[in-house]
Each structure stands twice: as C-alpha cells, then as structure tokens.
Design an enzyme around this catalytic site. Sequence first.
Site, PDB file in Angstrom:
ATOM      1  N   GLY A 160       0.766  -1.150   0.010  1.00 36.07           N
ATOM      2  CA  GLY A 160      -0.152   0.201   0.105  1.00 36.07           C
ATOM      3  C   GLY A 160       0.827   1.298  -0.015  1.00 36.07           C
ATOM      4  O   GLY A 160       0.296   2.249  -0.329  1.00 36.07           O
TER       5      GLY A 160
ATOM      6  N   GLY B 264      14.280   4.588  26.044  1.00 40.54           N
ATOM      7  CA  GLY B 264      14.715   3.260  25.564  1.00 40.54           C
ATOM      8  C   GLY B 264      16.189   3.000  25.238  1.00 40.54           C
ATOM      9  O   GLY B 264      16.406   3.531  24.027  1.00 40.54           O
ATOM     10  N   ALA B 265      16.995   2.290  25.727  1.00 42.85           N
ATOM     11  CA  ALA B 265      18.178   2.388  25.408  1.00 42.85           C
ATOM     12  C   ALA B 265      18.457   0.971  24.526  1.00 42.85           C
ATOM     13  O   ALA B 265      19.261  -0.087  24.781  1.00 42.85           O
ATOM     14  CB  ALA B 265      19.361   2.159  26.568  1.00 42.85           C
TER      15      ALA B 265
ATOM     16  N   GLU C 213      16.263   4.545  30.490  1.00 37.23           N
ATOM     17  CA  GLU C 213      16.273   3.162  29.950  1.00 37.23           C
ATOM     18  C   GLU C 213      15.705   2.477  31.580  1.00 37.23           C
ATOM     19  O   GLU C 213      16.179   2.747  32.651  1.00 37.23           O
ATOM     20  CB  GLU C 213      17.481   2.679  29.909  1.00 37.23           C
ATOM     21  CG  GLU C 213      17.812   1.189  29.913  1.00 37.23           C
ATOM     22  CD  GLU C 213      16.740   0.439  28.830  1.00 37.23           C
ATOM     23  OE1 GLU C 213      16.528   0.667  27.785  1.00 37.23           O
ATOM     24  OE2 GLU C 213      15.886  -0.467  29.561  1.00 37.23           O
TER      25      GLU C 213
ATOM     26  N   ALA D 284      11.527   4.864  21.740  1.00 32.34           N
ATOM     27  CA  ALA D 284      12.323   3.765  21.038  1.00 32.34           C
ATOM     28  C   ALA D 284      12.120   2.408  22.243  1.00 32.34           C
ATOM     29  O   ALA D 284      12.955   2.145  22.519  1.00 32.34           O
ATOM     30  CB  ALA D 284      13.592   3.980  20.841  1.00 32.34           C
TER      31      ALA D 284
ATOM     32  N   GLY E 204      10.449  -0.405  21.597  1.00 30.59           N
ATOM     33  CA  GLY E 204      10.242  -1.640  21.076  1.00 30.59           C
ATOM     34  C   GLY E 204       9.045  -1.370  20.046  1.00 30.59           C
ATOM     35  O   GLY E 204       8.275  -0.133  19.681  1.00 30.59           O
ATOM     36  N   ARG E 205       8.887  -2.616  19.091  1.00 26.03           N
ATOM     37  CA  ARG E 205       7.858  -2.487  18.019  1.00 26.03           C
ATOM     38  C   ARG E 205       7.007  -3.831  18.283  1.00 26.03           C
ATOM     39  O   ARG E 205       7.259  -4.577  19.010  1.00 26.03           O
ATOM     40  CB  ARG E 205       8.440  -2.687  16.931  1.00 26.03           C
ATOM     41  CG  ARG E 205       9.597  -1.488  16.614  1.00 26.03           C
ATOM     42  CD  ARG E 205      10.290  -1.505  15.082  1.00 26.03           C
ATOM     43  NE  ARG E 205       9.144  -1.619  14.027  1.00 26.03           N
ATOM     44  CZ  ARG E 205       8.798  -0.659  13.298  1.00 26.03           C
ATOM     45  NH1 ARG E 205       9.433   0.511  13.705  1.00 26.03           N
ATOM     46  NH2 ARG E 205       8.055  -0.822  12.350  1.00 26.03           N
TER      47      ARG E 205
ATOM     48  N   HIS F 265      46.499 -10.267   6.247  1.00 21.84           N
ATOM     49  CA  HIS F 265      47.123  -9.216   7.266  1.00 21.84           C
ATOM     50  C   HIS F 265      47.271  -7.866   6.372  1.00 21.84           C
ATOM     51  O   HIS F 265      48.159  -7.915   5.242  1.00 21.84           O
ATOM     52  CB  HIS F 265      48.506  -9.743   7.875  1.00 21.84           C
ATOM     53  CG  HIS F 265      48.968  -8.699   8.584  1.00 21.84           C
ATOM     54  ND1 HIS F 265      48.592  -8.063  10.005  1.00 21.84           N
ATOM     55  CD2 HIS F 265      50.224  -7.902   8.361  1.00 21.84           C
ATOM     56  CE1 HIS F 265      49.476  -7.334  10.281  1.00 21.84           C
ATOM     57  NE2 HIS F 265      50.462  -7.240   9.442  1.00 21.84           N
TER      58      HIS F 265
HETATM   59  P1  NAI Z   1      14.314  -2.529  21.797  1.00 22.81           P
HETATM   60  O1  NAI Z   1      13.434  -3.746  22.273  1.00 22.81           O
HETATM   61  O2  NAI Z   1      15.568  -3.167  21.050  1.00 22.81           O
HETATM   62  O3  NAI Z   1      14.626  -1.632  23.087  1.00 22.81           O
HETATM   63  C1  NAI Z   1      13.623  -1.022  23.821  1.00 22.81           C
HETATM   64  C2  NAI Z   1      14.487  -0.619  25.335  1.00 22.81           C
HETATM   65  O4  NAI Z   1      13.181   0.227  25.896  1.00 22.81           O
HETATM   66  C3  NAI Z   1      14.551  -1.652  26.207  1.00 22.81           C
HETATM   67  O5  NAI Z   1      15.857  -1.528  26.695  1.00 22.81           O
HETATM   68  C4  NAI Z   1      13.302  -1.376  27.269  1.00 22.81           C
HETATM   69  O6  NAI Z   1      13.979  -1.960  28.789  1.00 22.81           O
HETATM   70  C5  NAI Z   1      13.200   0.009  26.911  1.00 22.81           C
HETATM   71  N1  NAI Z   1      11.909   0.692  27.789  1.00 22.81           N
HETATM   72  C6  NAI Z   1      10.839  -0.068  27.758  1.00 22.81           C
HETATM   73  N2  NAI Z   1       9.722   0.637  28.394  1.00 22.81           N
HETATM   74  C7  NAI Z   1      10.264   1.733  28.861  1.00 22.81           C
HETATM   75  C8  NAI Z   1       9.936   3.098  29.890  1.00 22.81           C
HETATM   76  N3  NAI Z   1       8.655   2.908  30.124  1.00 22.81           N
HETATM   77  N4  NAI Z   1      11.083   3.920  30.111  1.00 22.81           N
HETATM   78  C9  NAI Z   1      12.138   3.361  29.841  1.00 22.81           C
HETATM   79  N5  NAI Z   1      12.737   2.513  29.172  1.00 22.81           N
HETATM   80  C10 NAI Z   1      11.735   1.694  28.591  1.00 22.81           C
HETATM   81  O7  NAI Z   1      13.433  -1.646  20.838  1.00 22.81           O
HETATM   82  P2  NAI Z   1      13.773  -0.776  19.648  1.00 22.81           P
HETATM   83  O8  NAI Z   1      15.163   0.056  20.064  1.00 22.81           O
HETATM   84  O9  NAI Z   1      12.479   0.343  19.785  1.00 22.81           O
HETATM   85  O10 NAI Z   1      13.698  -1.569  18.470  1.00 22.81           O
HETATM   86  C11 NAI Z   1      12.655  -2.137  18.008  1.00 22.81           C
HETATM   87  C12 NAI Z   1      13.152  -3.439  17.209  1.00 22.81           C
HETATM   88  O11 NAI Z   1      13.282  -3.008  15.820  1.00 22.81           O
HETATM   89  C13 NAI Z   1      13.891  -4.281  17.951  1.00 22.81           C
HETATM   90  O12 NAI Z   1      13.328  -5.715  17.755  1.00 22.81           O
HETATM   91  C14 NAI Z   1      15.278  -4.315  17.034  1.00 22.81           C
HETATM   92  O13 NAI Z   1      15.834  -5.373  17.333  1.00 22.81           O
HETATM   93  C15 NAI Z   1      14.531  -3.766  15.955  1.00 22.81           C
HETATM   94  N6  NAI Z   1      15.838  -2.860  15.142  1.00 22.81           N
HETATM   95  C16 NAI Z   1      16.852  -3.710  14.737  1.00 22.81           C
HETATM   96  C17 NAI Z   1      18.051  -2.667  14.413  1.00 22.81           C
HETATM   97  C18 NAI Z   1      19.322  -3.310  13.880  1.00 22.81           C
HETATM   98  O14 NAI Z   1      19.104  -4.531  13.715  1.00 22.81           O
HETATM   99  N7  NAI Z   1      20.276  -2.787  13.582  1.00 22.81           N
HETATM  100  C19 NAI Z   1      17.824  -1.244  13.875  1.00 22.81           C
HETATM  101  C20 NAI Z   1      16.546  -0.783  14.633  1.00 22.81           C
HETATM  102  C21 NAI Z   1      15.530  -1.709  14.964  1.00 22.81           C
END
Ligand code: NAI
Length: 462
Positions: free
Chosen positions: A34, A176-177, A199, A266, A268-269, A441
Amino acid sequence: MSAYDVIIIGSGPGGYVCAIRCAQLGLKTACVEGRETLGGTCLNIGCIPSKALLHASHMLHEAEHNFAEMGLKGKSPSVDWQQMQKYKQSTIDSNTGGIEFLFKKNKVDWIKGWASIPEAGKVKVGDEIHEAKNIVIASGSEPATLPGVEIDEKVVVSSTGGLSLGKVPKKMVVIGAGVIGLELGSVYARLGSEVKVIEYLDHITPGMDAEISKQFQKTLKKQGLEFILGAAVQSTEATKQKAKVTYKLRKDDSEHTLDADTVLVATGRKPYVEGLGLDALDMIMTKRGQIQVNDQWRTSVDGVYAIGDVIEGPMLAHKAEDEGMAVAEQIAGQHGHVNYGVIPGVIYTHPEVANVGMTEEQLKEAGRDYKVGKFSFMGNARAKANFSGDGFVKMLADKETDRILGCHIIGPAAGDLIHEVCVAMEFGASAQDLAMTCHAHPTYSEAVREAALACGDGPIHM
Ligand code: NAI
C-alpha cells in the site's frame, strides 16, 4: 479477478524476498503493497535511511576528531541538515527503486493498495478480489506505544519521525536504550545534540552479552550520550516546540523531569496486522499479538503463512528474509528451513556491535561448560592505524568439544566480521578450525582469528 499461486502481503525484506524467490521457483506471484514505494519499513523508514544518517554523522565525527592527526587540515565541515536529508532520501530511492526493478525482472506483479483476507484463498485489495492458492502475510511491525506518551511525530517522535526531524535538536531525550534509541541517539549526539537516554533496566541493550554491553555504554558515554538507567518513563507533555519527560527512578520511586526539544520513543515494536481481517478468519494469535505459526510458517488458517515481524522471534530484516526464502521453498514443495541459532544481530553505531549465538549469561544459565577467548582491537594493526582500537572480540566455545557457541564483537566493522563466525557455526566448526584458517594481514578479521586462538593456546598479538 486474477489468480495466483502465491500472494504476499507486504513488500518489506520478508515479503519482497519471498516474492522474488517464489517467482524464481516458477510460481505465479504477486505482492501487495500500500505504500508508494516497495521495501517496507526497512527501506523506507528504518534500516536504510538510518544507515545514511549514521554514515554522514560518522564522517563528521572523523573530520572533527581524527583528520588533523592524519595530516588532513582545513576547515571542519558544518552540518547542512536539508542536504543530509536529501542524501538520505536518495539512498532510500535507489534502494526502493531497485526492488521495483527486481520485481519486473522476476515477473512479480505489484498489486498497489492495502490487502485484507476475506477468506482462505482470497486477497481483497480495494474493490478487487484476487485468488491465491497460497497467501503469505509479511505485514511487518509498527512502533509500540507507551502509556502516558503521545507520539505526534514532531516533538515526541518514533523512529519514523526521528529520521526526518525539521532540524537537529539542541536537546534530545531518548526513551529506551535498545537498538533504535542508541543508533539514532548516536547520530544526533554526533551532529551536536545533547542526548540523554532513559532506560528502564539497569543496563543498556537488553539481551546483549553483559561484558559487551558495559563496554558499549562506556564508549557511547565518551561520545557524549548520557544514560539514566533503572528509570521508568511515566509521561511526556508536549507543546509545539518542546516537551517535558517525567520518569521515576526504580530504586527509590523518586520522580524527575527532563526538558527536550525532541523526545524519541524507542521502546520496542509490535506486529502490524491492522486491516487484514484476522479476527474474522479466527486466526490464532500468540499472547503477544503475533500470528502463531508452526515450523513451516503455516498459520491456523489453511493456505495462509506468516513471516517476519508479525510472528515470533527477533524483529530483524534478515530473519524475515530467511523466512521469506524458506516459505517460498516450502510452497514450491522443497524443504526450506531457517537456523534460528545462527542469526546475527548488529547495532550500526560507531564502533559497531555484533553478535551471534549464545551470550555468556545464557551459557551459564544453561549450565554449559564453556571457554572464552578474547582479543582487543588495540592489538590489531589495522584498527590502530584507523583510530579504531576501541573494542574487542569475545568468542565462546564448548570447553570439551571446542565447538563455537557464540561470538560477540564491539569494534570496527563488527557487523561484517561476525559473518565468518556465522558461517563457521553453520558448519559446526570449532574455535580451532577458525584459528587455523589463514586471515589476510592487516585486516580487522585477524581480531576474530585471534579470539579463536585465545580459546586454545593463546593469541599471538596480545
Ligand atoms: P528494543 O526492544 O531494542 O529496546 C527497547 C528498550 O526500551 C528496552 O531496553 C526497554 O527496557 C526500554 N523501555 C521500555 N519501556 C520503557 C520505559 N517506560 N521507560 C524507559 N525505558 C523503557 O526496541 P527498539 O530499539 O525500539 O527496536 C525495536 C525493534 O527493531 C527491535 O526488535 C530491534 O531489534 C529492531 N531494530 C533492529 C535494528 C538493527 O538490527 N540494527 C535497527 C532498528 C531496530
């Protein structure tokens, strides 16, 4: 009405790869999308645009910090944000255009619009119904929301808004870290924003090997990111240009606030299944809102498969791609499979962080006997020449059999280096197999070999 062997819903990395593989295997294939362009979240508002901004901001960092020492003198570059956005867009365009080309080349029909599944074997797009012997749901994910936090994509943004801000904010608060928070947080820190990351946990990057996570936090701190750990965000209040973030420290329940020009959420998704009509189909879902599948990615509805972020497992583009290829092969009567034990993860900060297999914590929890081989990039000639000595490779191998169980890297090009370990693990290699393989190397890869040597008689350059 048209009839297909397979209709795939969604053209992200899971969907488009599945579509191309289906067509290559001789199946009459269509993909419903879409959006105006193909490629899904990854190519349009995720992996690809963020990599453009990471690259540009890293170049600025190099110019500001390392050029003079290399004898490259002159005025340091300044940020033209509009131009950087154009560069980002051109990167997106060339990639999404590339998928359109591949669809044409492989004779995959792009059905433009949003799909629903009125019944097994049928896909509705707009007023048209298309028949399909097999349907693959690859509709991806969307940012998860946080109670008390309203995303307006201007001041309080998800990763989508975070990639297209009107300007570089003076003060940014990241909630979110995890992967998104740290990748985008480090972009803006390098572009001059004051970045504070809140975080919930007591450490950054949940699920990562703890030693790597600690080193990563130190490195990011050096780059100017500030961390507030063990803190739960309660709410955000936004005006037109500013926001206030309220959080509670978990250790004493005390409440604090931070002001910001931009708040990046950030946390989570979640699977994106809106409008597909899954309720009416009585599709079985998991408790976490994912589509439940069996080990051949079949859902509870006959002839309907699901892959990628809408099902269980890490939300990673390459995991979705592998599932896409495997499902195509299953549909074509072959035996596609995915080895979930060997899926690399990469964080594209600088230095990069990459991992595959088990962490040391997981091995301890599983009661496994293991050995650790470590090697610092400070002992790697190429890294030293390139100002990239910060970081190390950590190899984990079975104590008795020497079989590689996991590898965790923080350092230059970690996201590329990890793949020799992935291949080794796919072939059931031992650390010694890797250590006895000649490595050119001077390359960063030598650090991986040295970590493998460290699992045995010891590294040479440490
Ligand atoms: P994430 O699950 O990696 O991290 C979310 C963080 O937010 C966690 O550390 C959690 O403890 C924290 N959190 C949750 N609620 C909170 C609150 N109320 N206050 C403070 N901290 C809180 O999620 P993220 O970074 O949003 O990424 C989403 C998805 O996208 C992940 O599954 C990730 O693997 C994927 N992704 C992968 C990438 C890559 O492979 N390079 C790049 C971007 C996204």
